[in-house]
Design a protein around this motif. Structure first.
Motif, PDB file in Angstrom:
ATOM      1  N   ARG A 198       5.974  -6.126  -6.414  1.00 59.96           N
ATOM      2  CA  ARG A 198       4.941  -7.099  -6.018  1.00 59.96           C
ATOM      3  C   ARG A 198       5.311  -8.500  -6.492  1.00 59.96           C
ATOM      4  NH1 ARG A 198      -1.059  -5.587  -4.583  1.00 59.96           N
ATOM      5  NH2 ARG A 198      -0.813  -3.424  -3.952  1.00 59.96           N
ATOM      6  N   THR A 199       6.057  -8.572  -7.594  1.00 59.22           N
ATOM      7  CA  THR A 199       6.525  -9.861  -8.093  1.00 59.22           C
ATOM      8  C   THR A 199       7.904 -10.192  -7.555  1.00 59.22           C
ATOM      9  OG1 THR A 199       5.218  -9.611 -10.124  1.00 59.22           O
ATOM     10  CG2 THR A 199       7.035 -11.187 -10.174  1.00 59.22           C
ATOM     11  N   GLY A 212       7.488 -11.050  -4.075  1.00 57.40           N
ATOM     12  CA  GLY A 212       6.172 -11.640  -3.915  1.00 57.40           C
ATOM     13  C   GLY A 212       6.120 -12.945  -3.169  1.00 57.40           C
ATOM     14  N   LYS A 261       2.623 -11.761  -2.702  1.00 56.28           N
ATOM     15  CA  LYS A 261       1.754 -11.241  -3.749  1.00 56.28           C
ATOM     16  C   LYS A 261       0.362 -11.864  -3.644  1.00 56.28           C
ATOM     17  CE  LYS A 261       1.717 -10.665  -8.824  1.00 56.28           C
ATOM     18  NZ  LYS A 261       0.464 -11.379  -9.153  1.00 56.28           N
ATOM     19  N   MET A 275      -1.585 -10.217  -0.866  1.00 59.30           N
ATOM     20  CA  MET A 275      -2.089  -8.901  -1.232  1.00 59.30           C
ATOM     21  C   MET A 275      -3.328  -9.018  -2.111  1.00 59.30           C
ATOM     22  SD  MET A 275      -0.804  -6.410   0.269  1.00 59.30           S
ATOM     23  CE  MET A 275      -1.940  -5.414  -0.693  1.00 59.30           C
ATOM     24  N   GLU A 276      -3.316  -9.925  -3.040  1.00 54.59           N
ATOM     25  CA  GLU A 276      -4.483 -10.115  -3.903  1.00 54.59           C
ATOM     26  C   GLU A 276      -5.685 -10.569  -3.089  1.00 54.59           C
ATOM     27  OE1 GLU A 276      -2.870 -12.871  -6.667  1.00 54.59           O
ATOM     28  OE2 GLU A 276      -1.896 -11.320  -7.907  1.00 54.59           O
ATOM     29  N   PRO A 279       6.794  -6.358  -0.886  1.00 54.55           N
ATOM     30  CA  PRO A 279       6.048  -6.275  -2.147  1.00 54.55           C
ATOM     31  C   PRO A 279       5.496  -4.875  -2.426  1.00 54.55           C
ATOM     32  CG  PRO A 279       5.378  -8.214  -0.895  1.00 54.55           C
ATOM     33  CD  PRO A 279       6.253  -7.400   0.004  1.00 54.55           C
ATOM     34  N   LEU A 280       5.306  -4.079  -1.398  1.00 58.49           N
ATOM     35  CA  LEU A 280       4.723  -2.746  -1.545  1.00 58.49           C
ATOM     36  C   LEU A 280       5.777  -1.656  -1.743  1.00 58.49           C
ATOM     37  CD1 LEU A 280       2.098  -2.974   1.346  1.00 58.49           C
ATOM     38  CD2 LEU A 280       1.875  -3.751  -1.027  1.00 58.49           C
TER      39      LEU A 280
END
Length: 313
Positions: free
Chosen positions: A195-196, A199, A206, A209-210, A251-252
């Motif tokens: 994810r980072t 990201g 990232k 996604m948040e 990221p996933l």
């Protein structure tokens, strides 16, 4: 492995166009941006039948759906849940991929237009997808089915495919032969390294996604709830055979890999296709990324075997 040149070319083009992050668009603009995928998906492949229908929903709502039949003969049915962070997407954006999936798997594909967040928080999307799957199991002839049933989806839809698999096990049905989570969200508000590492700069970020998770999660639906984060389920045994597709620059990536590994540990037959040179969303980009065609072919072979009860690790 280095980034696929065609994927890099697409990312460079998007960067030059100054496409903002989903988190900076807001819901309406982000939904409109999804139409851009239509130009990346390639040609619309002909199938024997395409038909729209409405399925009874869990809260008295109606769930729009679209059936893609590869032939007039009854076939196994693969329920398809589109991606878009539980916030974006719909039948039209998923149309070409569903045609491709029907031809690759020799299944009747039922694309489910589940309710979206933030208007409908968790668990609305999952309950719609479960209700549609249960309905298809009870009405196989209405979707061209032969009694065999599976679930599939990409990104947030991959999350929903995994969640519906858990729901079907926990609720005593319907019986599923296969699940196909494609670069799925299997954890939320998590710290997986990809994810980072991936990201920024690879389409899905990232921050996006948040933002998606913020739109979807309702009060009381925390990061440990398996019907939001299937990787958090204490027990993954008894689930259908799985084809898990991940992408190296996504990221996933890590949570998809972790889900495949947990399934294997639980004794579930798994095919993991890692695609180390790919980005998130590549299965919807057959028009510009040639790599996707080979993945559809391998996926199709596995689904056919699983629908016959012949899948293996």
């Amino acid at each position: 492995m280095t980034l696929d040149p065609q994927a890099k070319g697409l990312l460079d083009q998007l960067r030059e166009q100054g496409v903002p992050d989903f988190a900076d668009m807001g819901v309406d603009q982000a939904r409109g941006f999804m139409a851009a995928f239509l130009d990346l998906e390639g040609p619309s492949r002909p199938v024997a039948e395409v038909r729209d229908l409405d399925i009874p929903g869990p809260d008295g709502n109606r769930i729009p759906a679209r059936v893609y039949r590869p032939s007039a003969e009854p076939r196994p049915v693969l329920m398809y849940f589109h991606g878009g962070g539980w916030v974006l997407g719909g039948l039209e954006v998923a149309d070409k991929p569903c045609r491709q999936l029907a031809l690759a798997t020799d299944c009747a594909v039922v694309s489910v237009d589940y309710r979206l967040a933030p208007e409908h928080k968790a668990p609305a999307a999952a309950e719609d997808c479960y209700a549609a799957t249960a309905w298809a199991a009870e009405h196989p002839t209405e979707v061209g089915g032969n009694g065999r049933l599976g679930v599939a989806g990409d990104s947030a839809g991959g999350n929903l495919a995994a969640v519906v698999s858990l729901m079907a096990r926990d609720r005593g049905g319907p019986a599923l032969s296969v699940q196909v989570p494609i670069y799925p969200i299997t954890d939320v508000r998590c710290g997986h390294p990809s994810r980072t590492e991936n990201g920024e700069g690879y389409l899905l970020t990232k921050r996006s996604m948040e933002w998606f998770e913020e739109q979807y999660l309702a009060t009381g639906w925390d990061a440990d709830n398996p019907y939001v984060a299937p990787l958090r389920a204490k027990d993954l045994s008894g689930l259908p055979a799985a084809a898990v597709i991940t992408a190296g620059y996504c990221p996933l990536r890590d949570e998809g890999q972790a889900y495949a590994a947990r399934l294997c540990e639980a004794g579930v037959p798994v095919l993991h296709l890692p695609n180390p040179s790919m980005i998130h969303g590549f299965m919807w980009m057959s028009g510009v990324i040639d790599h996707a065609a080979g993945v559809y072919q391998r996926l199709g072979g596995y689904v056919k075997e699983a629908m016959r009860g012949e899948s293996d690790r």
